[in-house]
Design an enzyme around this catalytic site. Structure first.
Site, PDB file in Angstrom:
ATOM      1  N   HIS A 158       0.814  -1.138   0.029  1.00  0.00           N
ATOM      2  CA  HIS A 158      -0.116  -0.201  -0.110  1.00  0.00           C
ATOM      3  C   HIS A 158       0.832   1.310  -0.084  1.00  0.00           C
ATOM      4  O   HIS A 158       1.923   1.169   0.720  1.00  0.00           O
ATOM      5  CB  HIS A 158      -0.886   0.022   1.224  1.00  0.00           C
ATOM      6  CG  HIS A 158      -1.933   1.153   1.381  1.00  0.00           C
ATOM      7  ND1 HIS A 158      -3.216   1.321   0.716  1.00  0.00           N
ATOM      8  CD2 HIS A 158      -1.683   2.298   1.985  1.00  0.00           C
ATOM      9  CE1 HIS A 158      -3.490   2.163   0.960  1.00  0.00           C
ATOM     10  NE2 HIS A 158      -3.078   3.086   1.596  1.00  0.00           N
TER      11      HIS A 158
ATOM     12  N   ASP B  82     -14.716   2.845   6.649  1.00  0.00           N
ATOM     13  CA  ASP B  82     -13.841   3.895   5.988  1.00  0.00           C
ATOM     14  C   ASP B  82     -14.034   4.789   5.246  1.00  0.00           C
ATOM     15  O   ASP B  82     -13.793   5.891   4.915  1.00  0.00           O
ATOM     16  CB  ASP B  82     -12.497   2.894   5.862  1.00  0.00           C
ATOM     17  CG  ASP B  82     -11.221   3.922   5.019  1.00  0.00           C
ATOM     18  OD1 ASP B  82     -10.742   4.734   6.008  1.00  0.00           O
ATOM     19  OD2 ASP B  82     -11.058   3.726   4.172  1.00  0.00           O
TER      20      ASP B  82
ATOM     21  N   ARG C  29     -14.207  13.105   7.108  1.00  0.00           N
ATOM     22  CA  ARG C  29     -12.926  13.390   7.369  1.00  0.00           C
ATOM     23  C   ARG C  29     -12.508  14.626   6.414  1.00  0.00           C
ATOM     24  O   ARG C  29     -11.816  15.667   6.802  1.00  0.00           O
ATOM     25  CB  ARG C  29     -11.689  12.552   7.528  1.00  0.00           C
ATOM     26  CG  ARG C  29     -11.785  11.702   8.914  1.00  0.00           C
ATOM     27  CD  ARG C  29     -11.016  10.420   8.851  1.00  0.00           C
ATOM     28  NE  ARG C  29      -9.574  10.893   8.859  1.00  0.00           N
ATOM     29  CZ  ARG C  29      -8.719   9.921   8.099  1.00  0.00           C
ATOM     30  NH1 ARG C  29      -8.960   8.610   7.736  1.00  0.00           N
ATOM     31  NH2 ARG C  29      -7.478  10.255   8.044  1.00  0.00           N
TER      32      ARG C  29
ATOM     33  N   SER D 236      -7.261   3.772   9.150  1.00  0.00           N
ATOM     34  CA  SER D 236      -8.045   3.939   7.796  1.00  0.00           C
ATOM     35  C   SER D 236      -7.189   2.801   6.794  1.00  0.00           C
ATOM     36  O   SER D 236      -7.811   2.069   6.157  1.00  0.00           O
ATOM     37  CB  SER D 236      -8.169   5.201   7.389  1.00  0.00           C
ATOM     38  OG  SER D 236      -8.422   5.323   5.910  1.00  0.00           O
TER      39      SER D 236
ATOM     40  N   LYS E  41      -8.128  -1.544   5.849  1.00  0.00           N
ATOM     41  CA  LYS E  41      -8.272  -2.088   4.428  1.00  0.00           C
ATOM     42  C   LYS E  41      -7.307  -3.029   4.304  1.00  0.00           C
ATOM     43  O   LYS E  41      -7.609  -4.017   3.534  1.00  0.00           O
ATOM     44  CB  LYS E  41      -8.081  -0.898   3.573  1.00  0.00           C
ATOM     45  CG  LYS E  41      -9.468   0.158   3.593  1.00  0.00           C
ATOM     46  CD  LYS E  41      -9.264   1.366   2.728  1.00  0.00           C
ATOM     47  CE  LYS E  41      -8.255   2.343   3.141  1.00  0.00           C
ATOM     48  NZ  LYS E  41      -8.474   3.773   2.638  1.00  0.00           N
TER      49      LYS E  41
HETATM   50  N1  URA Z   1      -5.045   7.064   2.821  1.00  0.00           N
HETATM   51  C1  URA Z   1      -5.998   6.109   3.275  1.00  0.00           C
HETATM   52  O1  URA Z   1      -6.398   4.959   2.781  1.00  0.00           O
HETATM   53  N2  URA Z   1      -6.527   6.781   4.571  1.00  0.00           N
HETATM   54  C2  URA Z   1      -6.069   7.958   5.072  1.00  0.00           C
HETATM   55  O2  URA Z   1      -6.625   8.309   6.068  1.00  0.00           O
HETATM   56  C3  URA Z   1      -5.050   8.609   4.261  1.00  0.00           C
HETATM   57  C4  URA Z   1      -4.390   7.864   3.394  1.00  0.00           C
END
Ligand code: URA
Length: 430
Positions: A82, A161, A168, A183, A187
């Site tokens: 990621h 999320d 947010r 967050s 995932k």
């Molecule tokens: N990437 C994400 O998936 N979540 C965040 O809060 C910031 C960057």
């Protein structure tokens, strides 16, 4: 339990219990907690922070708000990566086939690009015929057969999320370390891999601006991952200029193709080999990180990495045997250096925004992307330039406006004295 009490507990800097955190997340997903209370709670977290244990509990609550993917029918160790998002970040397109060419299994669910950063799914879909809508059965079969599949995240993957991120985004609570960590990790954990490599960017346009903050975010994500029994490594990497040279969907696919053929820009190749070596070693496919690096270098030059990329694209319905005729922009223009000197920075944010204005990114999630447009840098940090040298080439579908040309030119900071080149990887957290 009452939401107002939980908001006040956090506002006053106290630690929340598992029951309180579960109440907030489940209530918000169910719709029993309204946006205004959730906004207040997120802002309280933004200002008061969370302990590592609270952040792990938040991750757990978010992770269980939707589907958790079961990859147990894929044999062997599953790897995933990621990136916190950057300009010109085509790493997945290279890293995926590269690690698969060394025997690792990459099972990846990706998101779309929004704003100035591009998404892997848009890059894949810019290849004619290539799909990212894979059924769970096809996804698993493909990873078992060829070692790599990349599909779009469904709405059922961590719905908490999706709702929280949207809130947010419009209430000023994105740049909070525990909120970003939960967050991302919710995932990644829901996606089911055993080994997770994180690329935490620092610089212009990245969420983290300093090495201290990037290190704190990395440590927290690694600890959260470990508390769920996963093997997690975070790489802190430089985003003080776009990654590689190309920005824009097909241009980036073409650069990935070249990199997989051993002809990529140095920063991009180094990043992919370093992160890839960690994945391959942790997947048990090389006895050490050093041995894995050698294997990956060899595969970039012996045709195996490119062959795996082409097999991957074919498995997802596309075909890219050659780059001839792949990028077909109507207008090709150059931006030149206004003075002599050395390139000190290439601000990634205006380059990403200019690509978006050329039609290569989305301002809203319904915008349609033009796959052919984008920007290719001719100079990177440290390069000497004389007045009139080409700094970048713009690929467009309509004549490029003076404002876009100026924004690209001004993204390059040119100074009198020679500039040192900093490494692409600034730190590693295990
Ligand atoms: N990437 C994400 O998936 N979540 C965040 O809060 C910031 C960057």
């Amino acid at each position: 339990m009452r939401m107002v009490d939980i908001i006040e507990t956090k506002r006053d800097g106290h630690v929340l219990t598992k029951e309180e955190i579960d109440f907030v997340i489940h209530g918000y997903v169910k719709g029993t907690i309204p946006d205004y209370q959730m906004s207040a709670w997120l802002m309280a977290v933004y200002f008061q922070g969370m302990t590592d244990a609270e952040a792990a509990l938040l991750t757990d609550a978010m992770l269980h708000s939707g589907d958790v993917i079961d990859l147990s029918s894929i044999e062997g160790v599953k790897v995933d990566k990621h990136s916190t998002g950057g300009v010109g970040d085509k790493t997945t397109l290279i890293l995926g086939p590269l690690v698969a060419s060394a025997g690792a299994k990459l099972a990846k669910l990706s998101g779309r690009g929004l704003g100035h950063t591009g998404g892997t799914l848009d890059k894949l879909e810019s290849i004619p015929g290539c799909t990212i809508s894979l059924s769970p059965e096809r996804f698993i079969k493909q990873v078992n057969e060829i070692g790599i599949a990349v599909a779009g995240q469904t709405a059922e993957l961590v719905p908490a999320d999706k709702l929280m991120y949207a809130l947010r985004d419009v209430t000023g609570s994105v740049p909070s370390i525990p909120l970003i960590a939960s967050s991302i990790m919710s995932k990644k954990l829901a996606s089911g891999a055993d080994v997770i490599c994180l690329d935490v960017k620092i610089g212009d346009g990245a969420f983290m601006k300093t090495i201290e903050d990037a290190t704190r975010l990395s440590r927290l994500m690694v600890e959260i991952g470990k508390s769920f029994g996963k093997s997690v490594t975070a790489f802190i990497t430089d985003m003080n200029q776009p990654l590689g040279l190309a920005v824009g969907n097909r241009l980036e696919v073409a650069e990935a193709f070249e990199t997989l053929s051993g002809r990529g820009p140095a920063d991009l190749e180094t990043l992919c080999v370093e992160i890839g070596a960690e994945m391959v070693h942790r997947a048990g496919k090389a006895p050490s990180v050093e041995a894995a690096k050698k294997l990956l270098h060899d595969n970039l030059h012996n045709g195996k990495a490119l062959a795996k990329f082409q097999q991957f694209i074919r498995a997802q319905g596309g075909k890219l045997d050659t780059l001839d005729g792949f990028v077909t922009a109507k207008f090709i223009e150059t931006v030149k250096a206004p003075k002599a000197g050395y390139v000190k920075t290439i601000r990634a944010l205006p380059i990403g925004l200019a690509t978006m204005q050329l039609g290569g990114g989305r301002a809203t999630k319904d915008d349609v992307i033009d796959p052919n447009v984008g920007i290719v840098l001719a100079k990177k940090i440290g390069a000497p330039v004389v007045k009139g040298d080409v700094l970048a080439t713009l690929y467009a579908s309509a004549p490029v406006t003076a404002a876009i040309r100026r924004a690209v030119q001004e993204a390059f900071e040119i100074v009198k004295d020679a500039v040192g080149i900093s490494p692409i990887i600034l730190g590693t957290v295990r």
